[in-house]
Design a protein around this motif. Structure first.
Motif, PDB file in Angstrom:
ATOM      1  N   ASP A 159      58.228  90.207   4.846  1.00 29.71           N
ATOM      2  CA  ASP A 159      59.339  91.038   4.382  1.00 29.71           C
ATOM      3  C   ASP A 159      59.458  91.028   2.866  1.00 29.71           C
ATOM      4  OD1 ASP A 159      60.133  92.025   6.779  1.00 29.71           O
ATOM      5  OD2 ASP A 159      61.676  90.515   7.141  1.00 29.71           O
ATOM      6  N   GLU A 160      59.392  89.830   2.313  1.00 30.28           N
ATOM      7  CA  GLU A 160      59.525  89.721   0.861  1.00 30.28           C
ATOM      8  C   GLU A 160      58.408  90.458   0.149  1.00 30.28           C
ATOM      9  OE1 GLU A 160      60.299  85.985  -1.181  1.00 30.28           O
ATOM     10  OE2 GLU A 160      60.930  85.172   0.739  1.00 30.28           O
ATOM     11  N   LEU A 161      57.207  90.316   0.672  1.00 32.60           N
ATOM     12  CA  LEU A 161      56.067  90.954   0.013  1.00 32.60           C
ATOM     13  C   LEU A 161      56.153  92.477   0.115  1.00 32.60           C
ATOM     14  CD1 LEU A 161      53.193  88.537   1.131  1.00 32.60           C
ATOM     15  CD2 LEU A 161      54.357  88.640  -1.077  1.00 32.60           C
ATOM     16  N   VAL A 162      56.563  92.956   1.280  1.00 30.58           N
ATOM     17  CA  VAL A 162      56.705  94.407   1.433  1.00 30.58           C
ATOM     18  C   VAL A 162      57.803  94.921   0.509  1.00 30.58           C
ATOM     19  CG1 VAL A 162      57.481  96.210   3.027  1.00 30.58           C
ATOM     20  CG2 VAL A 162      55.752  94.570   3.748  1.00 30.58           C
ATOM     21  N   ARG A 163      58.886  94.155   0.417  1.00 30.16           N
ATOM     22  CA  ARG A 163      59.986  94.574  -0.458  1.00 30.16           C
ATOM     23  C   ARG A 163      59.509  94.649  -1.911  1.00 30.16           C
ATOM     24  NH1 ARG A 163      63.805  90.599   0.632  1.00 30.16           N
ATOM     25  NH2 ARG A 163      63.848  91.517   2.700  1.00 30.16           N
ATOM     26  N   LEU A 164      58.763  93.622  -2.305  1.00 26.93           N
ATOM     27  CA  LEU A 164      58.246  93.609  -3.680  1.00 26.93           C
ATOM     28  C   LEU A 164      57.337  94.815  -3.913  1.00 26.93           C
ATOM     29  CD1 LEU A 164      57.618  92.334  -6.427  1.00 26.93           C
ATOM     30  CD2 LEU A 164      55.858  90.955  -5.307  1.00 26.93           C
ATOM     31  N   ALA A 165      56.414  95.031  -2.988  1.00 27.12           N
ATOM     32  CA  ALA A 165      55.478  96.141  -3.159  1.00 27.12           C
ATOM     33  C   ALA A 165      56.206  97.475  -3.154  1.00 27.12           C
ATOM     34  CB  ALA A 165      54.420  96.102  -2.058  1.00 27.12           C
ATOM     35  N   ALA A 166      57.215  97.585  -2.279  1.00 21.53           N
ATOM     36  CA  ALA A 166      57.964  98.843  -2.195  1.00 21.53           C
ATOM     37  C   ALA A 166      58.684  99.131  -3.503  1.00 21.53           C
ATOM     38  CB  ALA A 166      58.965  98.786  -1.042  1.00 21.53           C
ATOM     39  N   ARG A 167      59.163  98.066  -4.138  1.00 20.46           N
ATOM     40  CA  ARG A 167      59.889  98.283  -5.382  1.00 20.46           C
ATOM     41  C   ARG A 167      58.947  98.718  -6.505  1.00 20.46           C
ATOM     42  NH1 ARG A 167      63.797  93.098  -4.281  1.00 20.46           N
ATOM     43  NH2 ARG A 167      65.635  94.290  -3.663  1.00 20.46           N
ATOM     44  N   VAL A 168      57.700  98.472  -6.322  1.00 20.14           N
ATOM     45  CA  VAL A 168      56.738  98.925  -7.334  1.00 20.14           C
ATOM     46  C   VAL A 168      56.212 100.314  -6.991  1.00 20.14           C
ATOM     47  CG1 VAL A 168      54.522  98.458  -8.431  1.00 20.14           C
ATOM     48  CG2 VAL A 168      56.084  96.580  -7.926  1.00 20.14           C
ATOM     49  N   VAL A 169      55.817 100.507  -5.741  1.00 24.56           N
ATOM     50  CA  VAL A 169      55.169 101.782  -5.399  1.00 24.56           C
ATOM     51  C   VAL A 169      56.173 102.851  -4.985  1.00 24.56           C
ATOM     52  CG1 VAL A 169      53.030 100.671  -4.710  1.00 24.56           C
ATOM     53  CG2 VAL A 169      54.761 101.110  -2.990  1.00 24.56           C
ATOM     54  N   GLY A 170      57.365 102.435  -4.588  1.00 23.02           N
ATOM     55  CA  GLY A 170      58.401 103.425  -4.342  1.00 23.02           C
ATOM     56  C   GLY A 170      58.569 103.863  -2.908  1.00 23.02           C
ATOM     57  N   ASN A 171      57.832 103.308  -1.993  1.00 24.20           N
ATOM     58  CA  ASN A 171      58.077 103.622  -0.579  1.00 24.20           C
ATOM     59  C   ASN A 171      57.494 102.525   0.297  1.00 24.20           C
ATOM     60  OD1 ASN A 171      55.354 104.575   0.677  1.00 24.20           O
ATOM     61  ND2 ASN A 171      55.470 105.542  -1.335  1.00 24.20           N
ATOM     62  N   THR A 172      58.059 102.384   1.460  1.00 23.69           N
ATOM     63  CA  THR A 172      57.691 101.252   2.303  1.00 23.69           C
ATOM     64  C   THR A 172      56.351 101.431   3.005  1.00 23.69           C
ATOM     65  OG1 THR A 172      59.057 102.219   4.011  1.00 23.69           O
ATOM     66  CG2 THR A 172      59.989 100.388   2.781  1.00 23.69           C
ATOM     67  N   ALA A 173      56.033 102.666   3.333  1.00 19.58           N
ATOM     68  CA  ALA A 173      54.762 102.872   4.035  1.00 19.58           C
ATOM     69  C   ALA A 173      53.595 102.446   3.157  1.00 19.58           C
ATOM     70  CB  ALA A 173      54.623 104.333   4.441  1.00 19.58           C
ATOM     71  N   LEU A 229      70.140  98.923 -12.576  1.00 20.66           N
ATOM     72  CA  LEU A 229      69.171  97.984 -11.994  1.00 20.66           C
ATOM     73  C   LEU A 229      69.807  97.194 -10.857  1.00 20.66           C
ATOM     74  CD1 LEU A 229      67.464  96.743 -15.276  1.00 20.66           C
ATOM     75  CD2 LEU A 229      66.372  98.051 -13.452  1.00 20.66           C
ATOM     76  N   LEU A 230      71.035  96.787 -11.068  1.00 18.94           N
ATOM     77  CA  LEU A 230      71.725  96.022 -10.028  1.00 18.94           C
ATOM     78  C   LEU A 230      71.925  96.866  -8.774  1.00 18.94           C
ATOM     79  CD1 LEU A 230      72.877  93.190  -9.727  1.00 18.94           C
ATOM     80  CD2 LEU A 230      75.108  94.077 -10.400  1.00 18.94           C
ATOM     81  N   ALA A 231      72.290  98.125  -9.003  1.00 16.65           N
ATOM     82  CA  ALA A 231      72.496  99.016  -7.860  1.00 16.65           C
ATOM     83  C   ALA A 231      71.184  99.232  -7.112  1.00 16.65           C
ATOM     84  CB  ALA A 231      73.059 100.351  -8.345  1.00 16.65           C
ATOM     85  N   LEU A 232      70.122  99.400  -7.857  1.00 17.32           N
ATOM     86  CA  LEU A 232      68.824  99.606  -7.211  1.00 17.32           C
ATOM     87  C   LEU A 232      68.385  98.351  -6.459  1.00 17.32           C
ATOM     88  CD1 LEU A 232      66.874 101.601  -9.946  1.00 17.32           C
ATOM     89  CD2 LEU A 232      67.785 102.439  -7.795  1.00 17.32           C
ATOM     90  N   GLU A 234      64.455  91.802 -12.420  1.00 18.35           N
ATOM     91  CA  GLU A 234      65.694  92.554 -12.239  1.00 18.35           C
ATOM     92  C   GLU A 234      65.895  93.049 -10.813  1.00 18.35           C
ATOM     93  OE1 GLU A 234      67.664  92.354 -14.497  1.00 18.35           O
ATOM     94  OE2 GLU A 234      66.584  92.139 -16.382  1.00 18.35           O
ATOM     95  N   LEU A 235      64.812  93.408 -10.161  1.00 17.21           N
ATOM     96  CA  LEU A 235      64.967  93.966  -8.821  1.00 17.21           C
ATOM     97  C   LEU A 235      64.714  92.936  -7.731  1.00 17.21           C
ATOM     98  CD1 LEU A 235      63.261  97.460  -9.265  1.00 17.21           C
ATOM     99  CD2 LEU A 235      65.662  96.844  -9.476  1.00 17.21           C
ATOM    100  N   HIS A 236      63.855  91.990  -8.016  1.00 13.82           N
ATOM    101  CA  HIS A 236      63.542  91.011  -6.982  1.00 13.82           C
ATOM    102  C   HIS A 236      64.322  89.717  -7.161  1.00 13.82           C
ATOM    103  CE1 HIS A 236      60.906  91.218  -3.569  1.00 13.82           C
ATOM    104  NE2 HIS A 236      60.581  89.959  -3.699  1.00 13.82           N
ATOM    105  N   GLY A 237      64.999  89.597  -8.286  1.00 15.86           N
ATOM    106  CA  GLY A 237      65.908  88.476  -8.467  1.00 15.86           C
ATOM    107  C   GLY A 237      65.264  87.145  -8.792  1.00 15.86           C
ATOM    108  N   MET A 238      64.056  87.177  -9.325  1.00 11.01           N
ATOM    109  CA  MET A 238      63.419  85.911  -9.692  1.00 11.01           C
ATOM    110  C   MET A 238      63.949  85.433 -11.042  1.00 11.01           C
ATOM    111  SD  MET A 238      59.415  86.307  -8.844  1.00 11.01           S
ATOM    112  CE  MET A 238      58.786  86.434  -7.191  1.00 11.01           C
TER     113      MET A 238
END
Lengths: 445, 171
Positions: free
Chosen positions: B24-38, A8-11, B135-139
């Protein structure tokens, strides 16, 4: 910290660099600026395809108060043409409503904002505003690459029509045009959005299932636009439109990555004679292009342009034009594929090069077995042909070209389960149990 | 998460400021859910399409912490997009995967996003949302709880379940 935590950290670290693209942020800011411009702005038109959904949202929001399309104006120049009722179109109406932005609306660039009162070029009656939200879910995701046959258009076999100039409207910077279809005509996604460049040039696009398309601009003769079928043939590879100016002088590199032959690229300047400055334009003659060598066009003027790539017998390529990447596939439309010939050699390992190629006419939807146990299923999906082989067979896509070149030496194969057929591509399938190997090449004519 | 609050008069921040600071933050969050930036950009665009008219009509005034509201809307839209993803062709997705951008870092990000998408594939939405935010967005758990409109305890519970599911799958 266990393995999952480490993963998870790496990702998290690896995805930390993901940001919105600059173009996307610019569009958002532009849309925000326009949306926040005041209660009077009932509809905003944005500059590129990326913000179509926003446009539609604003169109929907503005529907209750009547359709008014704000566009940003440049310096007041000649008065706009007088509005007049357009002649009745025989097939399709395009109702274009344009008025300049109020002074409080910031221009997207540093261009001065006109303080002139709104100029209503025309208000076409009963524009089908209510239909706009319904378009949202189905409009193709063009993402700035406007190309017939681009794979991200779900309506690949549909006909795309464009109106490429709007003469004598130097004031407008953006137009939203609605295309109204006559009753009984089938249409999936009908929206013409028209960002206008600083030169007054714009592209209106409509994806229709009917043709020809007639654009009716208030005050002008209807313009019929039939699809150029020359562009639908196998020699047409794709195009990338730049509807914005690119500066006064620039060099352009076109990178095409594909298995193509006789490849040319051509840069076509904007077509509106009123809009193009008299300065030099990009070269408009096709340039012979070699794989791995990018053609460079220089001396571009500040005009919109299109890069057109053509290749004989090529059905797929990667285009990367100035950071606008896209894959272009020319669909093998079934009606165009008059004959599909499967050329194959089948032999035991080590004997392939001695085997004589066989030919077999292929019909979409057909299941058949080649000698041995090589079972194939030719499928038709979305007007494209694909094929599937027996799951137990190994093998895959080899490349492009004559079969003989793959007989001579082993080539790594890209495995697949359901592979789209492109003209001239070579595939391999192996039945390890019986040690049959087949090399196949589909020739679409 | 840098909170963007209304000022003392209850006025929402200027839209442009909101867009500039959040995209940027919102796109990053969405990308981490859907798996791609587009696709993430599309998700964020849809959210702005919802938010901008609200802002114009002054209906965002009731939202005290606007960024939390935006996170919630984007997360829900991204989860919806994730569910709808199967309806689209693999080809289109493959094309989107390449649209991350140029360069090695972007390529690595694209690969990582693909791994994220695979990881979240079978997780229920509530667990996937909590996992991505924490875990991925650090909240912090408190921030996740605000976004998801649940208690911190519920957040922790979702995280435990998500981790258990992932451990089981990748064991």
């Amino acid at each position: 910290m266990d393995e999952l935590d480490k993963e998870l950290l790496a990702l998290r670290d690896a995805t930390q660099g993901v940001t919105a693209s600059q173009a996307f942020k610019s569009e958002l800011l532009l849309a925000a600026a326009r949306a926040g411009a005041g209660a009077g702005a009932s509809t905003a038109a944005t500059a590129t395809t990326i913000s179509r959904k926003l446009v539609l949202a604003f169109v929907a929001a503005g529907a209750a108060g009547g359709l008014t399309v704000w566009s940003l104006t440049r310096e007041p120049e000649a008065p706009p043409p007088a509005a007049s009722e357009p002649p009745a179109p025989p097939v399709v109406n395009v109702n274009v409503v344009v008025s300049p932005a109020p002074a409080s609306v910031p221009a997207p660039s540093s261009a001065p904002v006109a303080s002139t009162p709104p100029v209503a070029v025309a208000v076409a009656p009963s524009a089908p505003v209510a239909a706009a939200p319904a378009l949202e879910s189905s409009f193709p995701r063009c993402r700035g690459i406007l190309s017939k046959g681009t794979l991200n258009m779900p309506t690949v076999p549909d006909l795309a029509a464009r109106l490429e100039k709007l003469p004598h409207m130097p004031h407008a910077r953006a137009v939203v045009a609605h295309v109204k279809l006559p009753e009984g005509k089938r249409a999936t996604d009908v929206l013409a959005q028209a960002p206008i460049s600083e030169d007054g040039w714009f592209v209106a696009e409509a994806i229709l299932r009917t043709h020809p398309v007639w654009f009716v601009l208030p005050g002008y003769e209807p313009v019929g636009f039939a699809v150029d079928f020359d562009h639908e043939g196998p020699q047409y590879l794709g195009e990338v439109d730049f509807s914005r100016s690119v500066g006064t002088r620039a060099e352009l590199a076109v990178h095409i990555d594909g298995t193509c032959s006789d490849l040319t690229t051509e840069l076509i300047p904007g077509v509106c004679p009123d809009a193009i400055h008299a300065s030099q334009h990009g070269k408009s003659e096709p340039i012979a292009t070699q794989q791995g060598r990018d053609p460079v066009f220089s001396g571009l003027s500040a005009t919109p342009f299109t890069v057109l790539a053509r290749s004989r017998g090529c059905t797929s390529a990667e285009l990367d034009v100035w950071g606008k990447p896209g894959r272009v596939d020319v669909p093998i439309a079934l009606e165009q594929a008059k004959a599909i010939d499967l050329e194959y050699v089948i032999a035991k390992a080590g004997e392939l090069c001695h085997a004589k190629p066989e030919h077999r006419a292929v019909v979409p939807g057909e299941h058949f077995t080649l000698p041995g146990t090589i079972w194939l299923w030719i499928k038709q999906r979305n007007q494209r042909l694909s094929f599937e082989k027996t799951a137990t067979l190994t093998g895959g896509y080899l490349g492009h070209g004559p079969l003989s070149q793959y007989c001579r030496e082993p080539t790594p194969a890209e495995s697949f389960s359901d592979r789209e057929i492109l003209n001239g591509d070579v595939y391999m399938a192996m039945d390890m149990a019986k040690q049959h190997i087949v090399l196949m090449r589909f020739n679409v004519r | 998460m840098r909170e963007l609050r209304q000022d003392a008069t209850g006025a929402a921040p200027e839209l442009e400021e909101l867009v500039a600071s959040s995209s940027d933050e919102l796109v990053r969050l969405a990308a981490r859910v859907v798996g791609n930036t587009a696709e993430a950009e599309d998700v964020v665009q849809e959210c702005w399409a919802r938010a901008l008219p609200l802002h114009r009509r002054g209906e965002l005034v009731g939202v005290v912490v606007i960024k939390t509201w935006l996170y919630r809307v984007v997360l829900n839209a991204a989860l919806n997009a994730r569910r709808a993803r199967d309806r689209r062709s693999e080809r289109e997705l493959a094309w989107q995967q390449r649209k991350v951008g140029d360069g090695v870092a972007a390529l690595e990000a694209a690969v990582a996003l693909k791994r994220v998408a695979a990881m979240l594939d079978d997780l229920p939405d509530e667990q996937a949302g909590a996992l991505v935010l924490k875990e991925l967005h650090g909240m912090t758990s408190a921030e996740v709880a605000k976004v998801l409109e649940c208690s911190e305890g519920a957040v922790e519970q979702r995280l435990v379940r998500a981790r258990a599911a992932l451990r089981k799958r990748f064991a």
